[in-house]
Design a protein around this motif. Sequence first.
Motif, PDB file in Angstrom:
ATOM      1  N   ARG A 113      22.641 -19.450  12.046  1.00  0.00           N
ATOM      2  CA  ARG A 113      21.187 -19.476  11.856  1.00  0.00           C
ATOM      3  C   ARG A 113      20.523 -18.822  13.058  1.00  0.00           C
ATOM      4  NH1 ARG A 113      16.540 -20.805   8.545  1.00  0.00           N
ATOM      5  NH2 ARG A 113      14.866 -20.803  10.041  1.00  0.00           N
ATOM      6  N   LEU A 114      19.808 -17.711  12.842  1.00  0.00           N
ATOM      7  CA  LEU A 114      19.036 -17.082  13.900  1.00  0.00           C
ATOM      8  C   LEU A 114      17.726 -17.834  14.066  1.00  0.00           C
ATOM      9  CD1 LEU A 114      19.526 -13.295  13.034  1.00  0.00           C
ATOM     10  CD2 LEU A 114      21.038 -14.829  14.305  1.00  0.00           C
ATOM     11  N   THR A 115      17.351 -18.111  15.298  1.00  0.00           N
ATOM     12  CA  THR A 115      16.123 -18.865  15.544  1.00  0.00           C
ATOM     13  C   THR A 115      15.006 -17.922  15.985  1.00  0.00           C
ATOM     14  OG1 THR A 115      16.215 -19.308  17.937  1.00  0.00           O
ATOM     15  CG2 THR A 115      17.675 -20.602  16.525  1.00  0.00           C
ATOM     16  N   ASN A 116      13.778 -18.440  15.978  1.00  0.00           N
ATOM     17  CA  ASN A 116      12.667 -17.616  16.453  1.00  0.00           C
ATOM     18  C   ASN A 116      12.482 -17.711  17.967  1.00  0.00           C
ATOM     19  OD1 ASN A 116      11.302 -20.092  16.782  1.00  0.00           O
ATOM     20  ND2 ASN A 116      10.282 -19.892  14.788  1.00  0.00           N
ATOM     21  N   ARG A 117      13.509 -18.239  18.646  1.00  0.00           N
ATOM     22  CA  ARG A 117      13.562 -18.139  20.101  1.00  0.00           C
ATOM     23  C   ARG A 117      14.744 -17.271  20.525  1.00  0.00           C
ATOM     24  NH1 ARG A 117       9.698 -20.055  22.682  1.00  0.00           N
ATOM     25  NH2 ARG A 117      10.665 -19.563  24.683  1.00  0.00           N
ATOM     26  N   GLN A 118      15.058 -16.282  19.713  1.00  0.00           N
ATOM     27  CA  GLN A 118      16.010 -15.231  20.074  1.00  0.00           C
ATOM     28  C   GLN A 118      17.402 -15.749  20.381  1.00  0.00           C
ATOM     29  OE1 GLN A 118      13.935 -12.956  23.227  1.00  0.00           O
ATOM     30  NE2 GLN A 118      14.078 -11.226  21.842  1.00  0.00           N
ATOM     31  N   THR A 119      17.812 -16.773  19.676  1.00  0.00           N
ATOM     32  CA  THR A 119      19.180 -17.220  19.840  1.00  0.00           C
ATOM     33  C   THR A 119      19.719 -17.634  18.479  1.00  0.00           C
ATOM     34  OG1 THR A 119      20.646 -18.668  21.101  1.00  0.00           O
ATOM     35  CG2 THR A 119      18.519 -19.606  20.443  1.00  0.00           C
ATOM     36  N   PHE A 120      20.850 -18.322  18.476  1.00  0.00           N
ATOM     37  CA  PHE A 120      21.428 -18.743  17.203  1.00  0.00           C
ATOM     38  C   PHE A 120      21.790 -20.216  17.274  1.00  0.00           C
ATOM     39  CE2 PHE A 120      24.988 -17.327  19.791  1.00  0.00           C
ATOM     40  CZ  PHE A 120      25.911 -18.344  19.633  1.00  0.00           C
ATOM     41  N   GLN A 121      21.849 -20.825  16.107  1.00  0.00           N
ATOM     42  CA  GLN A 121      22.271 -22.209  15.963  1.00  0.00           C
ATOM     43  C   GLN A 121      23.473 -22.267  15.031  1.00  0.00           C
ATOM     44  OE1 GLN A 121      17.794 -24.180  16.377  1.00  0.00           O
ATOM     45  NE2 GLN A 121      18.852 -24.303  14.430  1.00  0.00           N
ATOM     46  N   LEU A 122      24.369 -23.186  15.320  1.00  0.00           N
ATOM     47  CA  LEU A 122      25.480 -23.500  14.438  1.00  0.00           C
ATOM     48  C   LEU A 122      25.242 -24.894  13.879  1.00  0.00           C
ATOM     49  CD1 LEU A 122      28.437 -22.209  16.651  1.00  0.00           C
ATOM     50  CD2 LEU A 122      27.388 -21.037  14.712  1.00  0.00           C
ATOM     51  N   HIS A 123      25.130 -24.998  12.579  1.00  0.00           N
ATOM     52  CA  HIS A 123      24.881 -26.280  11.924  1.00  0.00           C
ATOM     53  C   HIS A 123      26.168 -26.814  11.300  1.00  0.00           C
ATOM     54  CE1 HIS A 123      20.338 -26.324  11.828  1.00  0.00           C
ATOM     55  NE2 HIS A 123      20.573 -25.077  12.198  1.00  0.00           N
ATOM     56  N   GLY A 124      26.284 -28.141  11.289  1.00  0.00           N
ATOM     57  CA  GLY A 124      27.401 -28.759  10.576  1.00  0.00           C
ATOM     58  C   GLY A 124      28.687 -28.828  11.371  1.00  0.00           C
ATOM     59  N   ILE A 125      28.593 -29.163  12.669  1.00  0.00           N
ATOM     60  CA  ILE A 125      29.783 -29.315  13.505  1.00  0.00           C
ATOM     61  C   ILE A 125      30.108 -30.805  13.613  1.00  0.00           C
ATOM     62  CG2 ILE A 125      30.828 -28.834  15.754  1.00  0.00           C
ATOM     63  CD1 ILE A 125      28.601 -26.737  16.179  1.00  0.00           C
ATOM     64  N   LEU A 126      31.346 -31.184  13.352  1.00  0.00           N
ATOM     65  CA  LEU A 126      31.754 -32.568  13.497  1.00  0.00           C
ATOM     66  C   LEU A 126      31.887 -32.929  14.972  1.00  0.00           C
ATOM     67  CD1 LEU A 126      34.449 -32.828  10.687  1.00  0.00           C
ATOM     68  CD2 LEU A 126      32.129 -33.756  10.637  1.00  0.00           C
ATOM     69  N   LYS A 127      31.668 -34.200  15.279  1.00  0.00           N
ATOM     70  CA  LYS A 127      31.710 -34.645  16.673  1.00  0.00           C
ATOM     71  C   LYS A 127      33.043 -34.310  17.327  1.00  0.00           C
ATOM     72  CE  LYS A 127      32.137 -39.043  17.880  1.00  0.00           C
ATOM     73  NZ  LYS A 127      31.836 -40.480  18.113  1.00  0.00           N
ATOM     74  N   ASN A 128      34.140 -34.454  16.579  1.00  0.00           N
ATOM     75  CA  ASN A 128      35.445 -34.196  17.191  1.00  0.00           C
ATOM     76  C   ASN A 128      35.736 -32.710  17.389  1.00  0.00           C
ATOM     77  OD1 ASN A 128      36.058 -33.330  14.603  1.00  0.00           O
ATOM     78  ND2 ASN A 128      37.412 -35.037  14.123  1.00  0.00           N
ATOM     79  N   LYS A 129      34.823 -31.840  16.942  1.00  0.00           N
ATOM     80  CA  LYS A 129      34.971 -30.393  17.156  1.00  0.00           C
ATOM     81  C   LYS A 129      34.044 -29.879  18.266  1.00  0.00           C
ATOM     82  CE  LYS A 129      37.693 -29.629  13.506  1.00  0.00           C
ATOM     83  NZ  LYS A 129      39.098 -29.151  13.648  1.00  0.00           N
ATOM     84  N   LEU A 130      33.232 -30.773  18.839  1.00  0.00           N
ATOM     85  CA  LEU A 130      32.206 -30.327  19.778  1.00  0.00           C
ATOM     86  C   LEU A 130      32.798 -29.701  21.043  1.00  0.00           C
ATOM     87  CD1 LEU A 130      29.419 -33.053  19.603  1.00  0.00           C
ATOM     88  CD2 LEU A 130      29.226 -30.641  18.981  1.00  0.00           C
ATOM     89  N   LYS A 131      33.808 -30.344  21.620  1.00  0.00           N
ATOM     90  CA  LYS A 131      34.374 -29.799  22.853  1.00  0.00           C
ATOM     91  C   LYS A 131      34.973 -28.421  22.612  1.00  0.00           C
ATOM     92  CE  LYS A 131      36.082 -32.400  26.115  1.00  0.00           C
ATOM     93  NZ  LYS A 131      36.793 -33.422  26.932  1.00  0.00           N
ATOM     94  N   ASN A 132      35.620 -28.254  21.482  1.00  0.00           N
ATOM     95  CA  ASN A 132      36.175 -26.934  21.151  1.00  0.00           C
ATOM     96  C   ASN A 132      35.074 -25.898  20.981  1.00  0.00           C
ATOM     97  OD1 ASN A 132      38.812 -27.803  21.240  1.00  0.00           O
ATOM     98  ND2 ASN A 132      38.950 -28.212  19.043  1.00  0.00           N
ATOM     99  N   THR A 133      33.935 -26.333  20.460  1.00  0.00           N
ATOM    100  CA  THR A 133      32.802 -25.411  20.296  1.00  0.00           C
ATOM    101  C   THR A 133      32.309 -24.925  21.658  1.00  0.00           C
ATOM    102  OG1 THR A 133      32.133 -26.730  18.369  1.00  0.00           O
ATOM    103  CG2 THR A 133      30.562 -25.103  19.194  1.00  0.00           C
ATOM    104  N   HIS A 134      32.119 -25.858  22.580  1.00  0.00           N
ATOM    105  CA  HIS A 134      31.654 -25.485  23.919  1.00  0.00           C
ATOM    106  C   HIS A 134      32.685 -24.623  24.652  1.00  0.00           C
ATOM    107  CE1 HIS A 134      27.935 -27.801  24.012  1.00  0.00           C
ATOM    108  NE2 HIS A 134      28.575 -28.764  23.391  1.00  0.00           N
TER     109      HIS A 134
END
Length: 574
Positions: A113-134
């Motif tokens: 998801r592109l935001t209107n603050r010139q960045t992106f968002q990832l929606h629908g990440i499970l809590k146990n996947k958060l560290k891997n995301t970062h």
Amino acid sequence: MKKYKNNSLVVQGQLSDYERMKGESNYLRGTISDDLLDSLTNGFKGDNFYLIRFHGMYQQDDRDLRKERIEQKLEPKYTMMLRCRLPGGVITSKQWLKIYDFALNCTFYKSIRLTNRQTFQLHGILKNKLKNTHKMLNEVGLDSLATANDVNRNVICTSNPNETIIHHQIYEFSKKVSDLLLPKTNAYAEIWLDKKKIFKTYEEEPILTKFYLPRKFKISIVIPPYNDIDIHANDMSLVAIIDVHNTTILGFNLLLGGGLSFEHSNHATVPAISKDIGFIDYKNIFSVIQSVVTIQRDWGDRTNRKQAKTRYTIKRVGLQIFKKEIEKRANVFFEKSKPYHFISRGDRFGWLKGQDQLWYYTLFIPQGRIVNTIDLKLGECLQKIAQIHKGSFRITANQNIIISEISTENKINITKLLQKYNIDNSFSNVRKNSMACVSFPTCPLAMAEAERVLDNFVNKLELLLIKYNINHEYIVFRITGCPNGCARALLAEIALVGKSFGKYNLYLGGNKIGTRIPHLYLENLDENAIFKHLDKLIFLWSSERQTKEDFGDFVIRKKIVLEVIDSFNDFWKK
């Protein structure tokens, strides 16, 4: 509970519980690490629910399923939304490929998801996947620190490819501003990247303090004549003043106190455009930026979060007092603002050759969503382009993408890919100048649909323009699911702000260049009522407009709505 010291410039009273939470968080650590180990819930508990926002994440649940899960006595379907820090909106092809692969394989919605603050968002990440995301973000040189909560948010700047020489300077400047105001705590690295804890007798936040800011803070940098980042939606905006050769930034006009959020029926809350303070030359700008932020830190209302934004601080203490304090802290004096003007705020679509003799292609992204559908394989197309593209991508503040720095040779290959996937920007100007917030099903604040109804609403608006033979024109149209301002609706010519499910308040009278707040026309309308009224209004515009008169200017001239000159006095007038 602590109270403020007796100071006429500081609001006295009981601190909000957010201040307690920040002060007790051990510089944003809380007990987030413990919650990550708790497999009994997919959510975060207590203060951690709010503290993760400082790290760039929001806990959300699927509101389409909420009632059903409550009836089944199940926990809400919690997932996380992560927002990347991307000052200036520039992302490399390598970074894009990694993020797209992660979105496709590790998120519930399989989209970016592109935001209107010139960045992106990832929606629908499970809590146990958060560290891997970062860790994935860290591997490609990115992070999500300070993209939410009471800190300076993602710094945005003009991305128009016509300004390639100055844009590079402004982009580098935006990164420096972002770095200057970042939290200095090591909490992000410790929690998400498994970095070694730094044990100190105490930790310092020299600009933010352990209480951080009273409320979120937004900065934008604009290169006239393009207002493509909506400068009046920000706490602080810097208008770049360029030399006559269009090669050097001389300094900036400083604008303060913009912001679009308000609360239905709460007359103490208003959207407002920013106020011009004066000109500062380049060598002094960083001390001025730091001074503005520390003044808001010290003087902002920490007792009432609805009055905590910069515009309310300026309203309470007075613009001249705020200005003098900037001069005192930064040891500068403002010059008179330099002249500038805006001609547009939309993106320039299609191919354009920059001053650097490289090519740029601005691609319209419907609803700002990078996703593959049966009709449009947008994600797949951009993936193929990123595999051969040697330049970068720019996310615009209008939720579009500029494929940047393309050689003439590679222009041919990218053109072939766009043709193969039938991507040609063949959308109406109304659609290209429309925007919606995410709203349902993921936003916990949503009162009405926004993104999911935008396509239908724009279709109806297009038909009205065709009906009255005025489809060569366009209207800036925006819709948001609540009054928190995420889609910058309160700078549109026609704005819909969600009131309850299926019902919206209709605002009219913004202008094309984004320098005027629209005014409330009618409340609590459903879709049929909205377009019944718009049918009449667009007919009047088509038959009674002056030469080249825009819709927003027309409804003001005809006194269909009141012109909002000073929001604090005009916004709630009937």
